[in-house]
Motif scaffolding. Structure first.
Motif, PDB file in Angstrom:
ATOM      1  N   THR A 155       2.456 -21.714  26.397  1.00  0.00           N
ATOM      2  CA  THR A 155       1.389 -22.335  27.163  1.00  0.00           C
ATOM      3  C   THR A 155       1.171 -21.516  28.430  1.00  0.00           C
ATOM      4  O   THR A 155       1.994 -20.700  28.810  1.00  0.00           O
ATOM      5  CB  THR A 155       1.768 -23.759  27.569  1.00  0.00           C
ATOM      6  N   ASP A 170       4.015 -31.396  16.060  1.00  0.00           N
ATOM      7  CA  ASP A 170       5.062 -30.692  16.784  1.00  0.00           C
ATOM      8  C   ASP A 170       4.618 -29.271  17.051  1.00  0.00           C
ATOM      9  O   ASP A 170       5.013 -28.340  16.375  1.00  0.00           O
ATOM     10  CB  ASP A 170       6.338 -30.701  15.950  1.00  0.00           C
ATOM     11  N   SER A 171       3.717 -29.083  17.978  1.00  0.00           N
ATOM     12  CA  SER A 171       3.167 -27.758  18.215  1.00  0.00           C
ATOM     13  C   SER A 171       3.624 -27.191  19.540  1.00  0.00           C
ATOM     14  O   SER A 171       3.055 -26.247  20.043  1.00  0.00           O
ATOM     15  CB  SER A 171       1.638 -27.835  18.188  1.00  0.00           C
ATOM     16  N   SER A 172       4.683 -27.758  20.085  1.00  0.00           N
ATOM     17  CA  SER A 172       5.123 -27.302  21.389  1.00  0.00           C
ATOM     18  C   SER A 172       5.724 -25.919  21.336  1.00  0.00           C
ATOM     19  O   SER A 172       6.047 -25.331  22.358  1.00  0.00           O
ATOM     20  CB  SER A 172       6.143 -28.283  21.963  1.00  0.00           C
ATOM     21  N   GLY A 173       5.894 -25.346  20.159  1.00  0.00           N
ATOM     22  CA  GLY A 173       6.456 -24.016  20.029  1.00  0.00           C
ATOM     23  C   GLY A 173       5.501 -22.939  20.501  1.00  0.00           C
ATOM     24  O   GLY A 173       5.917 -21.817  20.756  1.00  0.00           O
ATOM     25  N   GLU A 174       4.223 -23.243  20.637  1.00  0.00           N
ATOM     26  CA  GLU A 174       3.276 -22.247  21.104  1.00  0.00           C
ATOM     27  C   GLU A 174       3.411 -22.054  22.606  1.00  0.00           C
ATOM     28  O   GLU A 174       3.613 -23.006  23.354  1.00  0.00           O
ATOM     29  CB  GLU A 174       1.854 -22.709  20.781  1.00  0.00           C
ATOM     30  N   SER A 194       0.513 -29.828  12.555  1.00  0.00           N
ATOM     31  CA  SER A 194       1.697 -30.587  12.898  1.00  0.00           C
ATOM     32  C   SER A 194       1.576 -31.106  14.314  1.00  0.00           C
ATOM     33  O   SER A 194       1.013 -30.465  15.195  1.00  0.00           O
ATOM     34  CB  SER A 194       2.918 -29.682  12.785  1.00  0.00           C
TER      35      SER A 194
END
Lengths: 174, 287
Positions: free
Chosen positions: B101, B95-99, B93
């Motif tokens: 950093t 939209d992978s900003s949920g991981e 996806s």
């Protein structure tokens, strides 16, 4: 998320498949029963679908948003559960015992059996009083007020312990 | 819209991110965030990332196929763009900003979590695919049985058509043979409207008989064709008529034309008889 807001079911499927296992893992840990956890998981994703427009990328990632919603629902479940009273009483006794006779690494050994080493190790880096507050808040969903009663500490002390503990965890987990 | 940052409220944000803030504190923070505070938004984003990392540090649990299907089905009614939950769900996806950093350790952990999550998704999807494949196999098996029956029916039709074609060609050869002769049969009192014609090919000793306007018979009766040669009636076969009252008969081993005296049709018991016994309906003399 923009595609989910636009009612794109494929985007929602991707959202579910990417984040549901992590959210469910947390819910199972909080609620102890998989069936209840899966009910809350379903409610959470339906809420995400129905209120996708409320997602605010300035305050959370999609996963963070889902986790917050799932936690809120899980905490509601825990509060409304009749069994909660018994569990809290039992936990209170356990916590007092843990606080009184705490041995280094006790949380690690407790959680290691459940294969949650990373979180256990992160929690173990905190001072005892902060770790207890965070664990009870994160895993058991106890609110400030409940924590203060459970630990027999002033509300301000509980707020402070959670605040300090979270700041340290941020450094450890990042 | 924005409001002035309040450090006292900022101290409540960790509990807010954990979802354990309650009472007046919760309302105060909600109001403050709703008024718009960029500093608190930024702090909340970081804290949300920490809670996310804490949740990500717990062993993931793949939802059951039933829960996944129920959840995805429940939103389909209100979806604008619809798609089935298939292999495309495995595509990364955007939209992978949920991981989380940060440093290399966090990246490595994120990689492991992604790999585990992908494995679980693959496992769940495999189960789902097996169910889909089973349904597809059953559907194909049903289709195959239908096609098999259809093919058998087509083969039967083809055989009948080939037989009819061969018969028509043979009749055509008899009619068009150079020495072919025809005999007209007229309807008698029992069937005054009917008529028939027989074509005889002396070269092949075959004949073909065509009749029209004959009435259908009861199940226990049949029409029987005869040729009379040297004063003796010889059976040329039994026949039934079509819905329009017409019929045709191919006759083998017809007597020599010189010995033929007449053609006749009688109504006989079903199965035919060696010698005519019933009413004669058609008669034609060889001139």
């Amino acid at each position: 998320m923009a595609r989910v807001v636009a009612r794109d079911s494929r985007a929602f499927t991707e959202l579910f498949d990417e984040h549901a296992p992590v959210v469910l893992g947390m819910l199972v840990k909080m609620l102890r029963r998989r069936e209840t956890a899966e009910e809350v998981l379903q409610e959470t994703f339906l809420q995400a679908w129905n209120h996708a427009g409320k997602f605010d990328a300035r305050r959370a990632s999609p996963r963070g948003w889902l986790i917050l919603m799932a936690r809120s629902r899980a905490i509601d479940r825990l509060r409304s559960s009749r069994a909660r009273a018994d569990r809290e009483e039992r936990k209170a006794r356990e916590d007092k015992a843990v606080m009184a006779e705490r041995e280094p690494g006790a949380d690690v050994s407790l959680l290691a059996r459940e294969r949650d080493l990373r979180l256990a190790k992160a929690l173990d880096t905190l001072p005892d009083e902060q770790r207890t507050c965070i664990r009870l808040a994160f895993l058991d969903g106890l609110t400030h007020t409940e924590l203060a009663e459970r630990l027999d500490q002033p509300l301000g002390t509980v707020k402070s312990r959670i605040s300090l503990g979270m700041k340290k965890l941020r450094l450890v987990l990042q | 819209m924005s409001t002035k940052h309040d450090q006292r409220l900022a101290e409540l944000l960790p509990s807010y991110a954990l979802g354990v803030l309650d009472g007046e504190d919760l309302r105060t923070v909600d109001d403050h965030l709703a008024a718009g505070c960029a500093t608190c938004d930024q702090e909340l984003l970081a804290l949300s990332g920490t809670v996310e990392a804490m949740a990500g540090s717990i062993e993931p649990v793949a939802p059951s196929d039933m829960v996944r299907a129920r959840t995805l089905q429940s939103i389909e009614k209100t979806a604008v763009s619809k798609a089935s939950a298939g292999p495309e769900a495995l595509e990364p996806s955007s939209d992978s900003s949920g991981e989380p950093t940060g440093g290399p350790a966090a990246g490595l952990a994120a990689g492991w979590r992604a790999a585990i999550a992908a494995g679980l998704i693959l496992l769940a999807w495999s189960g789902w695919s097996v169910i889909d494949l089973r349904r597809e196999v059953n559907r194909l098996a049903a289709d195959r049985e239908g096609l098999r029956q259809e093919l058998a029916a087509v083969r039967t039709d083809l055989t009948a058509t080939r037989t009819e074609l061969a018969r028509t060609l043979l009749a055509s050869r008899i009619v068009s043979a150079p020495r072919s002769r025809s005999v007209l049969l007229a309807g008698l009192e029992a069937a005054p409207e009917s008529s028939a014609r027989t074509y005889v090919d002396p070269g092949s000793s075959r004949a073909v008989f065509y009749a029209s306007n004959l009435r259908p018979l009861a199940a226990d009766e049949t029409y029987q064709l005869w040729f009379i040669a040297d004063g003796t009636p010889v059976s040329a076969g039994t026949f039934a008529v079509d819905s329009d009252g017409s019929a045709s008969v191919l006759v083998e081993d017809v007597a020599t034309f010189e010995s033929l005296e007449a053609w006749a049709v009688t109504i006989e018991p079903a199965g035919g008889v060696p010698q005519p016994t019933g009413d004669m309906v058609l008669l034609g003399s060889v001139a």
